[in-house]
Enzyme design. Structure first.
Site, PDB file in Angstrom:
ATOM      1  N   CYS A 133       0.929  -1.357  -0.185  1.00  0.00           N
ATOM      2  CA  CYS A 133      -0.059  -0.059  -0.018  1.00  0.00           C
ATOM      3  C   CYS A 133       0.736   1.209   0.074  1.00  0.00           C
ATOM      4  CB  CYS A 133      -1.001   0.051   1.217  1.00  0.00           C
ATOM      5  SG  CYS A 133      -0.249  -0.621   2.558  1.00  0.00           S
ATOM      6  N   HIS A 246      -3.184   6.385   4.586  1.00  0.00           N
ATOM      7  CA  HIS A 246      -1.718   6.430   4.950  1.00  0.00           C
ATOM      8  C   HIS A 246      -1.408   7.698   4.359  1.00  0.00           C
ATOM      9  CE1 HIS A 246      -1.722   2.187   6.318  1.00  0.00           C
ATOM     10  NE2 HIS A 246      -0.990   1.825   5.064  1.00  0.00           N
TER      11      HIS A 246
END
Ligand code: 25A
Ligand code: L14
Length: 340
Positions: A133, A246
């Site tokens: 990710c 994130h």
């Protein structure tokens, strides 16, 4: 040639990422035929909603893939190692979310905005790997810069949400916040230390070189996706008390000079990117704004005044969507359109 209807299996459909895959398939104009939902024995018979249907979950076995064109895997690396080859053998193309095959030289590792051409390599093993990710969102932002002026070195620090660890970690953060407010003792089971009101410079396991495995994934996957072993990458990955999204502070040294204004102009039109960069109005990307969105948000673009050719920026994306489920579905879409 493009198939009109594609039969899809989701392995790990009951998990956080599997659930997001169903959501993404429903939200996009995906040419879906049959949708087969697979998970462990524990979930057999459970029904999951897809648009206006309820679909029963079946057990994931080596025999689950008859008549399946595309199998989206998100049930962990050990399940991928065990069942992805059987899916490929049965004629499905596997798009695998786990870390199991990412660095296998025979298996393409793909971010559709960056290296869609690598998808053609799926024929070697019938498997395409979805990157980590943190790497995906960084490369979506870096690709236009790489193409324009070349990249020598990347220095990145991440601020990673607890949802990357799974549902139990989200519960741990919430219950620690509640315990803290109530003046009670904080219980840590998923993470080694308190995550509420704290930052842990520790994602995945520590390696012999002093880095974590997550940090080395960013190094190795970046080089593989750009097909450029000459790029220097150094990463510090940090868990922060955020639920979804994130964030990353990225410093990049380019081969040739590029101004902050030129980077903004490039990113304004870059696929998958939403430019959120207006300091005059206090506007910049934030995790709380990216949750549930498909875009990779970039802002705080400025020149690194300490070196000749350097740029700093801040990039934020939903780690479960662009970081996992959306990227996997996008890979499947290119595969269907250009190869099946
Ligand atoms: O360390 P590993 O093995 O590599 O695994 C890493 C984990 O990362 C997640 C994924 O978790 C995986 O388990 N993951 C994968 N890609 C990711 C990415 N890109 C990622 N995370 C972030 N970014 P997950 O929760 O998203 O999905 C787990 C799914 O895998 C199914 N599964 C597990 N074992 C299986 C299996 N499927 C087939 N065969 C097996 N042997 C799992 O289905 C889920 O869909 P399930 O049926 O086992 O779980 C249903 C629900 O049950 C709860 N639960 C989980 N563990 C337990 C449990 N209940 C009781 N006891 C348990 N031990 C959960 O609520 C789950 O949703
Ligand atoms: O390699 O934020 O896909 O915990 C996915 C979850 C890496 C860690 C992977 C996280 C993992 C990430």
């Amino acid at each position: 040639m493009s198939k009109t209807k594609v039969n899809v299996a989701v392995a790990g459909a009951t998990g956080a990422v599997g659930g997001a895959m169903l959501d993404v398939l429903a939200r996009r104009d995906f040419p879906l035929g049959e949708l087969r939902l697979l998970a462990s024995e524990r979930s057999v018979g459970r029904k999951l909603k897809f648009k206006d249907q309820e679909i029963a979950v079946q057990q994931l076995t080596g025999d689950s893939f008859k008549d399946i064109d595309v199998a989206l895997f998100s049930a962990g690396a050990s399940r991928s190692l065990e069942f992805a080859p059987a899916a490929a053998e049965a004629g499905a193309v596997v798009v695998d979310n786990s870390s199991a095959y990412r660095m296998d030289p025979e298996i393409p590792l793909v971010v559709p905005e960056v290296n869609p051409h690598a998808i053609s390599q799926y024929t070697r093993r019938g498997i395409i790997a979805n990157p980590n990710c943190s790497t995906i969102q960084m490369l979506v932002a870096l690709k236009p810069i790489y193409d324009k002026v070349g990249i020598k070195r990347i220095v990145v620090s991440t601020y990673q949400a607890v949802s990357g660890t799974g549902a139990k970690a989200i519960e741990e953060l919430k219950s620690q916040v509640q315990a803290w407010v109530a003046g009670e003792k904080l219980v840590s089971e998923v993470y080694p230390y308190q995550i509420a009101f704290n930052c842990l410079p520790h994602i995945d396991v520590f390696l012999d070189n002093g880095y974590t495995k997550e940090e080395m994934k960013m190094v190795n996957e970046t080089r593989k996706i750009f097909a450029d072993d000459g790029i220097g990458v150094t990463a510090t990955t940090v868990r922060v008390p955020v639920i979804y999204g994130h964030s990353e502070a990225v410093n990049v040294e380019t081969d040739k000079k590029i101004s902050a204004e030129e980077v903004k102009a490039l990113l304004k039109n870059a696929p998958g990117v939403e430019l959120v960069d207006n300091p005059a109005a206090d506007e910049y990307p934030m995790a709380v704004n990216c949750a549930g969105k498909f875009a990779t948000m970039v802002g705080r673009i400025r020149e690194d005044e300490s070196i000749a050719n350097g740029i700093n920026f801040w990039v934020v994306a939903d780690n479960i969507l662009k970081g996992a489920a959306l990227n996997a579905v996008q890979i499947a879409e290119v595969l269907i359109k250009d190869y099946l």
